[in-house]
Scaffold this active site. Structure first.
Site, PDB file in Angstrom:
ATOM      1  N   ASP A  13       0.815  -1.219   0.000  1.00 16.98           N
ATOM      2  CA  ASP A  13       0.000   0.000   0.000  1.00 16.98           C
ATOM      3  C   ASP A  13       0.849   1.270   0.000  1.00 16.98           C
ATOM      4  OD1 ASP A  13      -2.254  -1.622   0.102  1.00 16.98           O
ATOM      5  OD2 ASP A  13      -2.201  -1.685   2.282  1.00 16.98           O
ATOM      6  N   GLU A  14       1.979   1.223  -0.680  1.00 11.06           N
ATOM      7  CA  GLU A  14       2.860   2.392  -0.719  1.00 11.06           C
ATOM      8  C   GLU A  14       2.474   3.355  -1.828  1.00 11.06           C
ATOM      9  OE1 GLU A  14       4.001  -0.725  -1.170  1.00 11.06           O
ATOM     10  OE2 GLU A  14       5.361  -1.258   0.459  1.00 11.06           O
ATOM     11  N   GLY A  15       1.594   2.909  -2.723  1.00 13.53           N
ATOM     12  CA  GLY A  15       1.238   3.751  -3.873  1.00 13.53           C
ATOM     13  C   GLY A  15       1.922   3.282  -5.148  1.00 13.53           C
ATOM     14  N   LYS A  18       0.002   4.014  -8.677  1.00 13.76           N
ATOM     15  CA  LYS A  18       0.149   5.343  -9.274  1.00 13.76           C
ATOM     16  C   LYS A  18       1.506   5.479  -9.971  1.00 13.76           C
ATOM     17  CE  LYS A  18       1.073  10.116  -8.407  1.00 13.76           C
ATOM     18  NZ  LYS A  18       0.740  11.395  -7.862  1.00 13.76           N
ATOM     19  N   ASN A  38      -4.783 -10.369  -3.926  1.00 16.91           N
ATOM     20  CA  ASN A  38      -4.617  -9.751  -2.599  1.00 16.91           C
ATOM     21  C   ASN A  38      -4.179  -8.291  -2.745  1.00 16.91           C
ATOM     22  OD1 ASN A  38      -2.176 -10.663  -3.654  1.00 16.91           O
ATOM     23  ND2 ASN A  38      -1.324 -11.339  -1.714  1.00 16.91           N
ATOM     24  N   GLY A  40      -4.081  -4.396  -4.164  1.00 15.85           N
ATOM     25  CA  GLY A  40      -5.094  -3.409  -4.545  1.00 15.85           C
ATOM     26  C   GLY A  40      -4.368  -2.155  -4.987  1.00 15.85           C
ATOM     27  N   HIS A  41      -4.254  -1.960  -6.282  1.00 19.09           N
ATOM     28  CA  HIS A  41      -3.469  -0.837  -6.800  1.00 19.09           C
ATOM     29  C   HIS A  41      -4.406   0.234  -7.359  1.00 19.09           C
ATOM     30  CE1 HIS A  41      -0.027  -3.953  -7.251  1.00 19.09           C
ATOM     31  NE2 HIS A  41      -0.226  -3.577  -6.011  1.00 19.09           N
ATOM     32  N   THR A  42      -4.343   1.407  -6.722  1.00 22.71           N
ATOM     33  CA  THR A  42      -5.285   2.471  -7.059  1.00 22.71           C
ATOM     34  C   THR A  42      -4.633   3.475  -8.000  1.00 22.71           C
ATOM     35  OG1 THR A  42      -6.221   2.180  -4.864  1.00 22.71           O
ATOM     36  CG2 THR A  42      -6.852   4.186  -6.036  1.00 22.71           C
ATOM     37  N   GLN A 224       2.444  -6.089  -3.112  1.00 19.26           N
ATOM     38  CA  GLN A 224       2.811  -6.118  -1.678  1.00 19.26           C
ATOM     39  C   GLN A 224       4.100  -5.319  -1.432  1.00 19.26           C
ATOM     40  OE1 GLN A 224       1.857  -9.614  -3.000  1.00 19.26           O
ATOM     41  NE2 GLN A 224      -0.124  -8.680  -2.686  1.00 19.26           N
ATOM     42  N   THR A 300      -8.432  -3.505  -1.067  1.00 23.66           N
ATOM     43  CA  THR A 300      -8.922  -4.850  -1.378  1.00 23.66           C
ATOM     44  C   THR A 300      -9.968  -5.298  -0.368  1.00 23.66           C
ATOM     45  OG1 THR A 300      -6.854  -5.420  -2.445  1.00 23.66           O
ATOM     46  CG2 THR A 300      -8.182  -7.265  -1.700  1.00 23.66           C
ATOM     47  N   LEU A 332       3.521  12.418   0.609  1.00 20.29           N
ATOM     48  CA  LEU A 332       4.231  13.400   1.429  1.00 20.29           C
ATOM     49  C   LEU A 332       3.261  14.502   1.886  1.00 20.29           C
ATOM     50  CD1 LEU A 332       7.029  14.068   2.550  1.00 20.29           C
ATOM     51  CD2 LEU A 332       7.481  15.420   0.508  1.00 20.29           C
TER      52      LEU A 332
HETATM   53  P1  IMO Z   1      -0.553  -4.177  -2.376  1.00 26.39           P
HETATM   54  O1  IMO Z   1       0.020  -4.772  -3.634  1.00 26.39           O
HETATM   55  C1  IMO Z   1      -0.945  -4.485   1.930  1.00 26.39           C
HETATM   56  C2  IMO Z   1      -1.113  -8.520   3.662  1.00 26.39           C
HETATM   57  C3  IMO Z   1      -2.391  -8.990   4.313  1.00 26.39           C
HETATM   58  C4  IMO Z   1      -1.820  -9.895   5.396  1.00 26.39           C
HETATM   59  C5  IMO Z   1      -0.647 -10.551   4.703  1.00 26.39           C
HETATM   60  C6  IMO Z   1      -0.930 -11.914   4.130  1.00 26.39           C
HETATM   61  O2  IMO Z   1      -1.838  -3.470  -2.551  1.00 26.39           O
HETATM   62  O3  IMO Z   1       0.480  -3.383  -1.665  1.00 26.39           O
HETATM   63  P2  IMO Z   1      -2.302 -12.723   1.969  1.00 26.39           P
HETATM   64  O4  IMO Z   1      -3.740 -12.492   1.585  1.00 26.39           O
HETATM   65  O5  IMO Z   1      -1.317 -12.163   0.996  1.00 26.39           O
HETATM   66  O6  IMO Z   1      -1.997 -14.141   2.343  1.00 26.39           O
HETATM   67  O7  IMO Z   1      -2.129 -11.874   3.361  1.00 26.39           O
HETATM   68  O8  IMO Z   1      -0.271  -9.664   3.660  1.00 26.39           O
HETATM   69  N1  IMO Z   1      -1.246  -8.059   2.258  1.00 26.39           N
HETATM   70  C7  IMO Z   1      -1.152  -6.776   1.881  1.00 26.39           C
HETATM   71  N2  IMO Z   1      -1.022  -5.642   2.612  1.00 26.39           N
HETATM   72  N3  IMO Z   1      -0.972  -4.402   0.589  1.00 26.39           N
HETATM   73  C8  IMO Z   1      -1.063  -5.524  -0.174  1.00 26.39           C
HETATM   74  O9  IMO Z   1      -0.933  -5.482  -1.495  1.00 26.39           O
HETATM   75  C9  IMO Z   1      -1.209  -6.775   0.486  1.00 26.39           C
HETATM   76  N4  IMO Z   1      -1.373  -8.051   0.063  1.00 26.39           N
HETATM   77  C10 IMO Z   1      -1.366  -8.816   1.155  1.00 26.39           C
HETATM   78  O10 IMO Z   1      -3.130  -7.927   4.856  1.00 26.39           O
HETATM   79  O11 IMO Z   1      -1.309  -9.117   6.455  1.00 26.39           O
HETATM   80 MG    MG Z   2      -3.161  -2.794  -1.096  1.00 31.55          MG
END
Ligand code: IMO
Ligand code: MG
Length: 425
Positions: A13-15, A18, A38, A40-42, A224, A300, A332
């Site tokens: 979820d760092e962005g 984008k 899993n 979620g890319h906005t 992730q 997500t 930021l």
């Molecule tokens: P993006 O790509 C943030 C977290 C879940 C959980 C752990 C394991 O949007 O950055 P999983 O369903 O993968 O077995 O869950 O990983 N997690 C994420 N946290 N952003 C994500 O993706 C994530 N995908 C999985 O919340 O702690």
């Molecule tokens: Mg995410």
């Protein structure tokens, strides 16, 4: 030749969405190498918001080819929904989206087992997204996984599915008291799915290596983040794949020496969804303010994200294991109204300073972060268009991050919108 690898440097979820969208303007190909729905890319532009889970974030740039690599675990339901969503926005996907025939499929039992195992663990749960990611990677490692290529041959697919269901139905019934899954129903559903995705299935390893050989501009996209990496993250509170840069090579079939640049996406503070250690987590009004100002709710699952100050000890570790040279610093602007901004520069456990990022979650859970306090800039950065327009306090924040990690902040993002981005050089 240019192959730019974009990785999440924290807990996801760092962005990334984008920045991948932005850097893929002018690229010929964007390839995703691990994870599944899993993620979620906005992405926001022209007043519209798109949330992508499986399809690379380059898809919104017409003309860019997108690859879902062999390292990704594909949920057919999520994939079809996403293709439909993109087409409904008038963006063509045919002839631009390519799916690896070696990618593993998420099956209905993976999702059921993910959710059942999580609820059985109660307070010890990992807090997964429930998308079947862990169980699908388990089957891949056990060598009983079902891949896209298996759908081509019905008897073979059916046989593999039967072997899986013999075991999974036992587990579902005896351990979790769930209904039995029906082989024939799954076969029909997945063969229907096969017809829908057939035009997209390719040998993507060949495709990407050809693009690299032809000196095309290629972007490689991770999902992730490094601290969720199954090997290097805060195990066992991690995802089941390798989001770190090494995963890009195995997840796509490209050689390490083809990668020309590694960009780490770093949020200006930290968040985490799900359970597990988070040394700089704030349980106070400052944490609430970060969540509110940063709209920190999962793309997500909709879960509120845990929030805290930027953890530079973890970030320096992430820069090391990923080989990050450039940083894209996102959100930021969320710090605009904070009079003081803290960054964690040291970990202490039991009064002793730690020398490196710890491996065991027990130590991680008991860390006392040591902070350095920096002055906030207390003004809106909404209209800033270049680095030299940034307030001196914001530049100080950036320089401190650079000095501590050894990586250079090349991009600063000041809103979810494409246009609110400052780039160096
Ligand atoms: P993006 O790509 C943030 C977290 C879940 C959980 C752990 C394991 O949007 O950055 P999983 O369903 O993968 O077995 O869950 O990983 N997690 C994420 N946290 N952003 C994500 O993706 C994530 N995908 C999985 O919340 O702690
Ligand atoms: Mg995410």
């Amino acid at each position: 030749m240019s192959v730019t690898l974009i990785v999440g440097a924290q807990w996801g979820d760092e962005g990334k969405g984008k920045i991948v969208d932005l850097l893929s303007q002018g690229a010929s190909m964007v390839a995703r190498y691990q994870g599944g729905a899993n993620a979620g890319h906005t992405i926001v532009f022209d007043g519209k918001q798109y949330i992508l889970h499986l399809i690379p974030s380059g898809i919104l740039n017409p003309g860019v080819k997108c690859i879902i690599g062999n390292g990704v675990v594909i949920d057919p339901v999520a994939l079809i929904d996403e293709i439909k969503m993109i087409e409904e926005h008038g963006i063509d996907v045919k002839g631009r989206l390519f799916i690896s025939h070696k990618a593993h499929l998420i099956m209905p039992y993976h999702k059921l087992l993910d959710q059942a195992r999580e609820s059985a663990q109660g307070g010890e749960a990992i807090g997964t997204t429930g998308r079947g990611i862990g169980p699908a990677y388990i089957d891949k490692a056990r060598r009983v996984g079902i891949r896209i290529v298996d759908l081509l041959d019905r008897p073979n697919f059916e046989a593999k599915l039967r072997v899986n269901l013999n075991e999974k139905n036992e587990v579902l019934k005896k351990i979790y008291d769930f209904e039995q899954l029906d082989v024939d129903l799954i076969v029909e559903t997945y063969l229907d799915f096969d017809k829908m995705i057939d035009p997209y299935v390719k040998d993507t390893t060949l495709l990407i290596n050809k693009a690299i050989k032809d000196n095309e501009k290629v972007i490689v996209e991770g999902a992730q983040g490094a601290l969720l990496d199954i090997d290097h993250g805060t195990y066992p509170f991690v995802t089941s794949s390798n989001p770190t840069s090494g995963g890009a090579c195995t997840g796509l079939g490209i050689a390490p020496n083809t990668i020309t640049n590694i960009v780490g996406i770093v949020k200006a503070y930290c968040t985490r969804v799900g359970n597990g250690p988070f040394p700089t987590e704030l349980h106070d009004s400052v944490g609430d303010k970060l969540r509110r100002c940063g709209a920190e709710f999962g793309a997500t699952t909709g879960r509120p994200r845990r929030c805290g100050w930027l953890d530079l000890v973890a970030l320096r570790y992430s820069v090391m294991i990923n080989g990050i040279k450039d940083i894209a610093l996102t959100k930021l602007d969320i710090l605009d109204s904070f009079a003081e901004i803290k960054v964690c520069t040291e970990y202490e456990v039991g009064g002793k300073k730690l020398k490196s990022f710890p491996a065991d979650s027990n130590t991680l859970e008991n860390i006392t972060p040591v902070y350095k306090t920096l002055k906030g800039w207390n003004q809106s950065m909404a209209k800033k268009k270049s680095f030299d327009q940034l307030p001196p306090e914001a530049m100080e924040y950036i320089r401190f991050i650079e000095g501590f990690t050894g990586a250079e902040v090349k991009i600063v993002s000041l809103s979810p919108d494409r246009k609110d981005t400052i780039m160096k050089g």
